[in-house]
Write a protein that holds these residues in place. Structure first.
Motif, PDB file in Angstrom:
ATOM      1  N   CYS A 171       2.482   2.828   3.162  1.00 28.33           N
ATOM      2  CA  CYS A 171       3.424   1.983   3.909  1.00 28.33           C
ATOM      3  C   CYS A 171       4.685   2.792   4.207  1.00 28.33           C
ATOM      4  N   VAL A 177       8.446  -0.836   4.281  1.00 31.54           N
ATOM      5  CA  VAL A 177       8.701  -2.057   3.524  1.00 31.54           C
ATOM      6  C   VAL A 177       8.306  -1.924   2.054  1.00 31.54           C
ATOM      7  N   CYS A 178       7.129  -1.393   1.794  1.00 31.43           N
ATOM      8  CA  CYS A 178       6.659  -1.341   0.405  1.00 31.43           C
ATOM      9  C   CYS A 178       7.551  -0.500  -0.506  1.00 31.43           C
ATOM     10  N   HIS A 228       0.661  -6.726   6.110  1.00 27.02           N
ATOM     11  CA  HIS A 228       0.415  -7.462   4.861  1.00 27.02           C
ATOM     12  C   HIS A 228       1.571  -8.388   4.533  1.00 27.02           C
ATOM     13  N   TYR A 267       0.841  -1.199   0.000  1.00 26.80           N
ATOM     14  CA  TYR A 267       0.000   0.000   0.000  1.00 26.80           C
ATOM     15  C   TYR A 267       0.872   1.244   0.000  1.00 26.80           C
TER      16      TYR A 267
HETATM   17 NI    NI Z   1       4.095  -2.358   3.130  1.00 24.84          NI
END
Ligand code: NI
Length: 202
Positions: free
Chosen positions: A76, A79-80, A165, A73
């Motif tokens: 985020c 991480v994303c 997620h 997303y």
């Molecule tokens: Ni993420």
């Protein structure tokens, strides 16, 4: 992404959440004792979503090329963005063979990730990145097909929320079948090397 970085507690929550998700995902998809590819028949399937230009995209539209798919997303904090940079770098490392690989980002947060938001965000990454959103039901269907877990996490200290997620990359074949996946800690070089092996690029 710096404008998205929240207060320290939000980052801490995100890191813990990411670690939990990574462990859960690893346990769910780790190869079986006999090296069976348990994910082969389990990952992938029909979906219908909308890309960052507002066009409907289904799993059928990805046929004929490899697809490197990541769910996340745009809000985020950590991480994303890293994952999408890794994915984009891997596709570039493949050189001309990278044209046979479609990088795909699918949101798990359609409430905030509108078509417009996805367009703005995707522009930060690969020029061919397909950024997909949809209704809550469409996103749930795509996540279910790929066995992706996601869960909203509210933070009492913030008006924004986080999403737990699954943070895996899925490589799907031109026939839409699962080929392999990568953990979130894979490097772009490792990913490119494995994809090169799979697609037979010299
Ligand atoms: Ni993420």
């Amino acid at each position: 992404m710096s404008r998205r970085i929240g207060p320290p507690v939000q980052i801490a929550v995100a890191l813990v959440a990411a670690a939990v998700v990574a462990v859960v995902a690893f346990l769910a998809l780790a190869p079986g004792p006999a090296g069976r590819q348990q994910g082969k028949a389990l990952v992938g399937g029909p979906f219908e979503l909308v890309d960052q230009r507002g066009e409907t995209v289904t799993d059928q539209d990805l046929r004929g090329r490899y697809a490197l798919i990541y769910f996340g997303y745009t809000y985020c904090p950590d991480v994303c963005p890293t994952s999408l940079q890794t994915m984009s770098a891997a596709v570039d490392l493949l050189g001309s063979a990278g044209d046979r690989v479609q990088p795909v980002f699918i949101t798990v947060d359609p409430a905030r990730d509108t078509v417009e938001q996805m367009a703005l965000y995707a522009a930060n990454f690969h020029p061919r990145l397909l950024a997909l959103t949809g209704t809550e039901a469409q996103v749930a269907g795509a996540a279910k097909a790929y066995r992706v877990y996601y869960q909203r996490v509210d933070d009492s200290a913030s008006t924004e929320y986080l999403m737990d997620h699954t943070s895996l990359y899925y490589l799907m074949g031109p026939d839409g079948e699962y080929v392999t996946h990568f953990g979130h800690d894979v490097t772009a070089e490792e990913m490119a090397a494995r994809i090169r092996d799979v697609i037979g690029a010299g």
